[in-house]
Scaffold this active site. Sequence first.
Site, short mmCIF file in Angstrom:
data_model
loop_
_atom_site.label_atom_id
_atom_site.label_comp_id
_atom_site.label_asym_id
_atom_site.label_seq_id
_atom_site.Cartn_x
_atom_site.Cartn_y
_atom_site.Cartn_z
N CYS A 1 0.96 -1.21 -0.12
CA CYS A 1 -0.40 0.13 0.21
C CYS A 1 0.63 1.52 -0.31
CB CYS A 1 -1.35 -0.15 1.11
SG CYS A 1 -1.74 -1.90 1.33
N HIS B 1 -2.81 6.98 3.87
CA HIS B 1 -1.88 5.88 4.30
C HIS B 1 -0.67 6.59 3.62
CE1 HIS B 1 -0.86 1.31 5.26
NE2 HIS B 1 -0.45 2.55 6.08
#
Length: 584
Positions: free
Chosen positions: A74, A135
Amino acid sequence: MKSFQWIPCTFCLLLYTADAGSGTKPNFVFMMVDDLGIGDLGCYGNTTLRTPNIDRLALEGVKLTQHIAAAPLCTPSRAAFLTGRYPVRSGMAAHGHMGVFLFSASSGGLPQEEITFAKAVKVQGYSTAVIGKWHLGLNCEDSSDHCHHPNSHGFDYFYGTIMTHLRDCQPGHGSVLYNVYSHIPFKPLSIGLVSLVVLHIRGMLTVSRRVFFSFLILVGLVLSLFRLLVYTFPNLNCFVMRGTEIVEQPYISENLTQRMTSEAIEFLERNSETPFLLFFSFIQVHTGVFASPLFRGRSQHGLYGDAVMEVDWSVGQIMQTLERLNLKDNTLVYMTSDQGPHLEEISVHGEMHGGYSGIYKAGKSTNWEGGIRIPGILSWPGVLPAGKIIDEPTSNMDIFPTVLNLAGASIPDDRVIDGHDLLPLLQGQVKRSEHEFLFHYCNAELNAVRWRPPNSSAIWKAFFFTPDFYPKNSSACFHTHVCFCIKPFVTFHDPPLLYDLSKDPTESTPLSPDTEPQFHSVLEVIRAAVSRHTQSLKPVPVQVSPLKIVWKPWLQPCCSSLSQLCRCERDHQIEKVQDGLQKE
Ligand SMILES: *[C@@H]1O[C@H](CO)[C@@H](O)[C@H](O)[C@H]1NC(C)=O
């Protein structure tokens, strides 16, 4: 045949130039699903999971079948997507185990010096928003400097989570920390303890009470600290922000996609008059899988399938809104995933919670095709051909230069940009991708290289190392929950393992000098490309180093006093969504 293909494209080019001439800039809507497998979608061959809205998007636009994530994890993949650069260039790639942020109170993040596509188009008059998962860091020095916050990276509006969704954010779903817990040697510890007691009673060993109780207290302390960490983890890391304000801590996940969808729709409604860029970054279908009541039990594939169907519904809502606001013909829509599916993910109830990579080998956190081959759908009626399928290698880093060119922003010339403008390929002006080489990183380690030689149909891929699967005959790393990039979790290959993806897309049989006459010459070209690429890398501070990703209490965002354990609920969207659900 040729002229047939050219007529619509010359036409659309004319249309587009006319558009550009009249001064209207195109809008951008990017939808990224978290950990979605390429094999989960109907338009990529799934026959049992229904995704009609995403399939329609593919029918109306271009479907890329060799669309490659710049990283199989990610944080680095998203950094590359936003900046058009390999994550090693921005320091968003780790040298070691953990390549992602696990705490909202860590100090690493996308550095200020990086230029995101949002930052670049904002100065061209665009309204910009990211809704959903970020993130890419939050703070640097105190709990509210927001140095890595979306607002500091060119996004005017933010509604979503700073962190990734995890099973800890779902009450009753266990904790990622239990993976750490499972490495604590409970058996030897308790056997040791019992033996001590037995030996002591038999008089074969005299242990003073003091030593014995100190030992017990130490073990108790470690275990309680661990419990405390697990207990507070959701409060400290699972929260929703609107702008820089925390509006819900910890969040209720079940209706998150519903809320984000209505936030996205409101953003489109607010900005239908100005050019806009919306990055809709789904919280689903990452581990800690959830689906709202409307979707639970709807698919044939358990909760995971329900979650995919909810995402598909949301894509449909966004497309309907563009249509209703009459924006479809002036909006470039891109739909993708950040990397392959998380094959190791099994819920506390033993249900498979990872997606499907189709014919491709392995999944998330590996550079086998299953880890990096992602859906890539681009639609823009009138400008991009409908129903076209392109097999050429493309990258999620290509969005950056494509957007900048379309928005009239100049491409930064003080740094290397690894992506290439996709428009000529999408419109059919060129037949071949500009990516002759793609470098596949596992964190900061160069793991494999893809070479697409000009004047050949071969797609060579050479691996310098590969992850060790457990059990051996699987294509997943069940012993470590995700595959790692370093010894002792990988096997190195010299000479590298070589495949020709054009003949062996499932990476089943490595070539040898006996089976492939060009074996040595291909590897030679690849080695030279690696050395040129390596020379283009400049040393930068690593943002995902152990010191930067650890939990730093002074950076902890908290919406209440600490005595209330960082709990609050101020999100007006919750009631609105509940009203909406009742009406349906
Ligand atoms: C469709 O996707 C589901 C969920 O990932 C997967 O379990 C299933 O095998 C896929 N089916 C087909 C036919 O590809």
